[in-house]
Design a protein around this motif. Structure first.
Motif, PDB file in Angstrom:
ATOM      1  N   GLU A  11       0.871  -1.171   0.000  1.00  9.40           N
ATOM      2  CA  GLU A  11       0.000   0.000   0.000  1.00  9.40           C
ATOM      3  C   GLU A  11       0.909   1.222   0.000  1.00  9.40           C
ATOM      4  O   GLU A  11       1.237   1.776   1.048  1.00  9.40           O
ATOM      5  CB  GLU A  11      -0.947   0.012   1.203  1.00  9.40           C
ATOM      6  CG  GLU A  11      -2.004   1.068   1.063  1.00  9.40           C
ATOM      7  CD  GLU A  11      -3.188   0.861   1.984  1.00  9.40           C
ATOM      8  OE1 GLU A  11      -3.981   1.812   2.115  1.00  9.40           O
ATOM      9  OE2 GLU A  11      -3.336  -0.227   2.562  1.00  9.40           O
ATOM     10  N   ARG A 127      -3.679   2.509  -2.241  1.00  9.53           N
ATOM     11  CA  ARG A 127      -4.628   1.471  -1.837  1.00  9.53           C
ATOM     12  C   ARG A 127      -3.900   0.128  -1.852  1.00  9.53           C
ATOM     13  O   ARG A 127      -2.849  -0.023  -2.456  1.00  9.53           O
ATOM     14  CB  ARG A 127      -5.851   1.445  -2.740  1.00  9.53           C
ATOM     15  CG  ARG A 127      -5.526   1.238  -4.189  1.00  9.53           C
ATOM     16  CD  ARG A 127      -6.765   1.351  -5.031  1.00  9.53           C
ATOM     17  NE  ARG A 127      -6.373   1.654  -6.395  1.00  9.53           N
ATOM     18  CZ  ARG A 127      -7.214   2.008  -7.317  1.00  9.53           C
ATOM     19  NH1 ARG A 127      -8.491   2.111  -7.051  1.00  9.53           N
ATOM     20  NH2 ARG A 127      -6.796   2.254  -8.533  1.00  9.53           N
ATOM     21  N   ARG A 128      -4.487  -0.848  -1.189  1.00  4.24           N
ATOM     22  CA  ARG A 128      -3.833  -2.145  -1.025  1.00  4.24           C
ATOM     23  C   ARG A 128      -3.832  -2.941  -2.322  1.00  4.24           C
ATOM     24  O   ARG A 128      -4.860  -3.079  -2.984  1.00  4.24           O
ATOM     25  CB  ARG A 128      -4.545  -2.934   0.076  1.00  4.24           C
ATOM     26  CG  ARG A 128      -3.774  -4.144   0.512  1.00  4.24           C
ATOM     27  CD  ARG A 128      -4.331  -4.700   1.786  1.00  4.24           C
ATOM     28  NE  ARG A 128      -3.405  -5.670   2.323  1.00  4.24           N
ATOM     29  CZ  ARG A 128      -3.770  -6.839   2.811  1.00  4.24           C
ATOM     30  NH1 ARG A 128      -5.039  -7.167   2.859  1.00  4.24           N
ATOM     31  NH2 ARG A 128      -2.876  -7.663   3.278  1.00  4.24           N
TER      32      ARG A 128
END
Length: 138
Positions: A11, A127-128
């Motif tokens: 991330e 974001r992951r």
């Protein structure tokens, strides 16, 4: 023949960034116990890449400069894909840099050429995301 699977998760705090993941891939290979075979390292998100090259900061900046010339992030309106998201450039950059890499495993080690390292290249971060490592062999 044996197989081993592991995922790495990322991330990144910025939209784009490079991460040398060679140590994590080598650790997965050691965990697998496989001495002879192949290792696949695959970006599992359509706006990220995995590739092999030199770990040299000037080259990393050259990738950024080159990719931004080929597929500039802005203006977002230049892309038909953009609508809900503003990441069309990331899709194009990923296509250029590639989805995965495969490395031979010899005597329990990555069978690299001189200076080769494995990189995760994030092109639409914050974001992951994840990478798949799949090792097959004996």
């Amino acid at each position: 023949m044996k197989s081993y699977r592991k995922e790495l998760f990322f991330e990144l705090p910025s939209r784009r960034g490079l991460v040398n993941i060679t140590p994590e891939v080598e650790a997965a290979l050691a965990e697998s116990g496989i001495q002879e075979g192949l290792i696949l390292v695959n970006a599992m998100n359509i706006t990220a890449s995995v590739f092999i090259n030199d770990d040299e900061p000037g080259l990393h900046q050259d990738f950024e400069t080159w990719l931004e010339r080929l597929a500039p992030e802005k203006p977002y309106s230049q892309y038909h894909h953009n609508g809900y998201e503003d990441n069309a450039d990331a899709h194009l950059k990923r296509t250029i840099m590639g989805r995965e890499t495969v490395v031979a495993v010899t005597q329990g080690r990555l069978d690299f050429g001189t200076w080769e390292q494995i990189f995760y290249y994030e092109m639409d971060g914050k974001r992951r995301k994840h990478v798949l490592i799949k090792i097959i062999g004996e």
